[in-house]
Design an enzyme around this catalytic site. Structure first.
Site, mmCIF file in Angstrom:
data_model
loop_
_atom_site.group_PDB
_atom_site.id
_atom_site.type_symbol
_atom_site.label_atom_id
_atom_site.label_comp_id
_atom_site.label_asym_id
_atom_site.label_seq_id
_atom_site.Cartn_x
_atom_site.Cartn_y
_atom_site.Cartn_z
ATOM 1 N N ASN A 121 0.833 -1.202 0.000
ATOM 2 C CA ASN A 121 0.000 0.000 0.000
ATOM 3 C C ASN A 121 0.866 1.250 0.000
ATOM 4 O OD1 ASN A 121 -0.083 -0.812 3.256
ATOM 5 N ND2 ASN A 121 0.093 1.389 2.908
ATOM 6 N N LYS A 148 -3.336 3.880 2.072
ATOM 7 C CA LYS A 148 -3.672 3.973 3.494
ATOM 8 C C LYS A 148 -3.516 5.423 3.917
ATOM 9 C CE LYS A 148 -1.324 2.457 7.567
ATOM 10 N NZ LYS A 148 -0.825 1.287 8.316
ATOM 11 N N LYS A 150 -3.624 8.210 6.832
ATOM 12 C CA LYS A 150 -3.567 8.467 8.271
ATOM 13 C C LYS A 150 -4.623 9.510 8.613
ATOM 14 C CE LYS A 150 0.151 6.115 9.730
ATOM 15 N NZ LYS A 150 0.208 5.239 10.913
ATOM 16 N N ASP A 179 -6.058 4.780 8.927
ATOM 17 C CA ASP A 179 -5.390 4.435 10.178
ATOM 18 C C ASP A 179 -5.518 5.622 11.122
ATOM 19 O OD1 ASP A 179 -3.850 3.521 12.245
ATOM 20 O OD2 ASP A 179 -2.050 3.143 11.048
ATOM 21 N N ASN A 181 -4.678 5.425 14.386
ATOM 22 C CA ASN A 181 -3.695 5.272 15.484
ATOM 23 C C ASN A 181 -4.323 5.521 16.860
ATOM 24 O OD1 ASN A 181 -1.466 6.364 13.110
ATOM 25 N ND2 ASN A 181 -0.983 4.552 14.284
ATOM 26 N N GLU A 205 -7.838 1.077 10.701
ATOM 27 C CA GLU A 205 -6.957 0.585 11.763
ATOM 28 C C GLU A 205 -7.102 1.452 13.002
ATOM 29 O OE1 GLU A 205 -2.694 0.373 10.858
ATOM 30 O OE2 GLU A 205 -3.255 -0.296 8.841
ATOM 31 N N ASP A 228 -4.047 -2.708 15.471
ATOM 32 C CA ASP A 228 -2.610 -2.637 15.170
ATOM 33 C C ASP A 228 -1.892 -2.572 16.512
ATOM 34 O OD1 ASP A 228 -0.092 -2.329 14.187
ATOM 35 O OD2 ASP A 228 -0.424 -0.455 13.144
ATOM 36 N N LYS A 252 2.972 -6.987 12.823
ATOM 37 C CA LYS A 252 4.307 -6.451 12.555
ATOM 38 C C LYS A 252 5.323 -7.467 13.055
ATOM 39 C CE LYS A 252 3.552 -1.426 13.070
ATOM 40 N NZ LYS A 252 2.189 -1.296 12.588
HETATM 41 MG MG LIG Z 1 -1.278 1.245 12.069
#
Ligand SMILES: [Mg+2]
Length: 340
Positions: A121, A148, A150, A179, A181, A205, A228, A252
């Site tokens: 991505n 993706k 943010k 995402d 976060n 995410e 995540d 990860k």
């Molecule tokens: Mg993430």
């Protein structure tokens, strides 16, 4: 077997701002293990603001592990479980060494049916909508078909404008994921995802910052959700998918403790019918190669978050190439990347 530890410090093209703070450089430890004939490589690099272990702790833990390795590999790796980035470095180097000895790529050594390349991505984090759109379009023009974005660093209104601008720039056929976060509360996440759903978001995410909260959002939102940073261990991953409302789990390898634990988490997620997505933690070329081999062995066709080497100004070696939106798995033995 002889273990060698080498510290590195890599410059970033620009400071990385995450929901957890600003990162100015990427520091880590290259772990090499040799049996006298072959050398395996691993990367141990906690991300400040993301990882709970400091580089000092990772370094000290690896030094102890290196001294103890002859007493038993399993016990040495078990002793590193509380410092997953250190475990990732040593387990990664050992897995690379084993694959090289067998004359197999790491991905094929993890799964004989591993793919030869994986979709990646593009990552868009610019706060200005026009700039975000231009970044997404640039990625699209290189062949990338998953973006993706943010979100949650600025206001909800700005995020809505940014997401709309990005969707407009790349057209209807590109997968768009988000995402946050962990930057939203449950009510804000539900409002935001409801407002963003018409843009055909594949998943978001970390809409909020806990497994229970993400599961709550997933139960009520039209947009699928992913964990995540809330799911850092294999046990966390089991808890997340056990909720039944989390559809995607980001894995990860460099944060969970290495390729073996990453594959355990991936199998668990797939057994539950959910989707594992493999990403780096802005790792060095060695860490990126490990993540690539795990992604290739995951059996997941969706794009993985591996295209992070361009964020680094220098590196410990050369990351595998990305051609037409796909990262090509080196077909030589092991990870196919050795520091120069
Ligand atoms: Mg993430």
């Amino acid at each position: 077997m002889i273990v060698d530890l080498r510290n590195y410090r890599l410059g970033l093209v620009s400071n990385l701002s995450t929901a957890h703070g600003v990162v100015h450089q990427r520091e880590g430890i290259l772990v090499s293990v040799t049996d006298g004939e072959y050398v395996g490589w691993g990367d141990a690099a906690p991300m400040p603001g993301w990882s709970t272990s400091s580089l000092e702790l990772v370094s000290a833990s690896l030094a102890v592990a290196a001294a103890n390795l002859e007493t038993g590999i399993d016990a040495t790796l078990d002793a590193l479980e509380a410092v997953p980035e250190a475990r990732a470095g040593l387990a990664g180097a050992l897995a690379d060494l084993t694959a090289r000895r067998r004359g197999l790529s790491l991905s094929r050594s993890l799964d004989p049916g591993a793919s030869a390349s994986v979709a990646v991505n593009g990552l868009v984090s610019a706060s200005d909508p026009a700039e975000a759109a231009a970044d997404a379009r640039r990625a699209f023009d290189t062949g990338i078909r998953t973006i993706k974005l943010k979100v949650a660093a600025g206001s909800p209104t700005l995020d809505l404008e940014r997401a709309a601008a990005v969707r407009d720039a790349v057209g209807p056929d590109v997968e768009l994921r988000l995402d946050a976060n962990g930057g939203w509360t449950v009510p804000v996440a539900l409002q935001m995802l409801d407002a963003l759903a018409p843009l055909h978001i594949s998943f978001c995410e970390e809409p909020v910052d806990s497994i229970a909260g993400i599961a709550e959002v997933g139960a009520a939102s039209a947009v699928p959700v992913a964990t995540d940073e809330s799911a850092r261990s294999v046990d966390d991953v089991a808890e997340a998918i056990g909720t039944g409302t989390i559809d995607v789990v980001v894995v990860k390898p460099s944060a969970i403790g290495g390729p073996d634990l990453a594959m355990q988490a991936i199998r668990l997620v797939r057994e539950f019918g959910a989707t594992p997505i493999v990403t780096t933690m802005v790792d060095s070329a060695v860490g990126v190669a490990h993540a690539l081999h795990v992604a290739a062995a995951s059996g997941v066709e969706m794009a993985h978050g591996l295209a992070t080497s361009a964020l680094l100004r220098d590196d410990v070696g050369e990351s595998p190439p990305i051609i037409d939106g796909r990262m090509v798995v080196p077909d030589g033995p092991g990870i196919g990347v050795g520091p120069l």
